[in-house]
Design an enzyme around this catalytic site. Structure first.
Site, PDB file in Angstrom:
ATOM      1  N   ARG A   1      -7.789  -4.246  -3.157  1.00 24.69           N
ATOM      2  CA  ARG A   1      -7.295  -3.082  -3.907  1.00 24.69           C
ATOM      3  C   ARG A   1      -8.280  -2.821  -5.049  1.00 24.69           C
ATOM      4  O   ARG A   1      -8.119  -3.358  -6.150  1.00 24.69           O
ATOM      5  CB  ARG A   1      -5.897  -3.359  -4.465  1.00 24.69           C
ATOM      6  CG  ARG A   1      -4.879  -3.673  -3.407  1.00 24.69           C
ATOM      7  CD  ARG A   1      -3.479  -3.819  -3.951  1.00 24.69           C
ATOM      8  NE  ARG A   1      -2.643  -4.437  -2.938  1.00 24.69           N
ATOM      9  CZ  ARG A   1      -2.140  -3.801  -1.879  1.00 24.69           C
ATOM     10  NH1 ARG A   1      -2.382  -2.508  -1.720  1.00 24.69           N
ATOM     11  NH2 ARG A   1      -1.404  -4.432  -0.981  1.00 24.69           N
TER      12      ARG A   1
ATOM     13  N   CYS B   1       0.843  -1.211   0.000  1.00 23.18           N
ATOM     14  CA  CYS B   1       0.000   0.000   0.000  1.00 23.18           C
ATOM     15  C   CYS B   1       0.870   1.251   0.000  1.00 23.18           C
ATOM     16  O   CYS B   1       0.555   2.237  -0.675  1.00 23.18           O
ATOM     17  CB  CYS B   1      -0.914   0.019   1.225  1.00 23.18           C
ATOM     18  SG  CYS B   1      -2.045  -1.379   1.278  1.00 23.18           S
TER      19      CYS B   1
HETATM   20  C1  BEZ Z   1       0.608  -4.670   1.862  1.00 18.17           C
HETATM   21  O1  BEZ Z   1       1.801  -4.961   1.834  1.00 18.17           O
HETATM   22  O2  BEZ Z   1       0.184  -3.586   1.464  1.00 18.17           O
HETATM   23  C2  BEZ Z   1      -0.373  -5.682   2.380  1.00 18.17           C
HETATM   24  C3  BEZ Z   1      -0.069  -7.016   2.276  1.00 18.17           C
HETATM   25  C4  BEZ Z   1      -0.942  -7.954   2.772  1.00 18.17           C
HETATM   26  C5  BEZ Z   1      -2.140  -7.555   3.354  1.00 18.17           C
HETATM   27  C6  BEZ Z   1      -2.457  -6.210   3.416  1.00 18.17           C
HETATM   28  C7  BEZ Z   1      -1.573  -5.269   2.927  1.00 18.17           C
END
Ligand code: BEZ
Length: 219
Positions: free
Chosen positions: A128, A52
């Protein structure tokens, strides 16, 4: 057997539902506050997570390009506004990138649930998601990515440009435009729907055609 009412989520061609949302830039009315503009409304699973963070940096780096297309960015996650504020501060302090667009603090999950951004098989956070909304508040594109793979912001910029050209010139946009394998940066003329026009099309000097149903032109 229990007769559960099926929840209906907005789809392409529907208007974005009316909602009042709390953002890092204050309250916003959706979709009215964005009338006359394109809007990329996107969700991320959570603040202070690696993928993110890379996505926010990628959006921030292209923010000016979106604005030049009359397109606003609006983030969302099921986090409190304090978390968003701290995360945005962290990104600026540690990575030197200022996040200038607002982020919805959907801590109750109300907005995410209404837009179908929570996949039942993927926990309680938002996937996402990307909703591209046009200046008349109509949803034109929906993308869903899982938590493990970050989105390509150049593709999101590309589709905004593609929709704007498609709407203005009433044409269709080929794969990988503007680097299409058959017609480079040219665009597709909608195929004729009657015999007379189909016959005329191949003789037209306005377009180049592979056949009467596959014609393209420069814009
Ligand atoms: C992330 O790295 O943004 C992420 C990875 C797994 C679950 C939620 C966010």
């Amino acid at each position: 057997m229990e007769n559960k009412m099926e929840e209906k989520f907005p789809l392409i061609g529907d208007k974005l539902p009316e909602m009042e949302v709390q953002t890092t830039h204050g309250k916003r009315k959706l979709p009215d506050d964005y009338l006359g503009k394109w809007l990329v409304l996107f969700s991320h699973p959570a603040d202070f997570t690696p993928v993110c963070t890379t996505e926010f940096v990628a959006f921030a780096k292209r923010h000016e390009q979106f604005k030049k297309l009359n397109c606003e960015l609006l983030g969302l996650s099921i986090d409190q506004v304090f978390s968003h504020i701290k995360w945005v501060e962290w990104i600026e302090e540690k990575l030197g990138v200022e996040i200038k667009f607002p982020i919805i603090a959907d801590d109750t999950g109300k907005v995410a649930k209404k837009l179908g951004m929570i996949h039942p098989g993927a926990g309680t956070s938002t996937v996402r998601a990307v909703f591209l909304i046009d200046p008349n508040s109509v949803i034109r594109l929906i993308l869903f990515y899982p938590a493990s793979v970050g989105r390509n912001m150049d593709e999101i910029l590309r589709v905004v440009k593609a929709f704007q050209i498609s709407d203005e010139y009433k044409v269709a946009i080929p794969a990988n435009w503007p680097n299409n394998e058959l017609m480079k940066d040219e665009v597709i003329i909608p195929p004729p729907t009657d015999v007379e026009t189909a016959k005329k099309r191949l003789k037209s000097k306005e377009f180049e055609c592979y056949d009467w149903w596959l014609c393209h032109k420069k814009i």
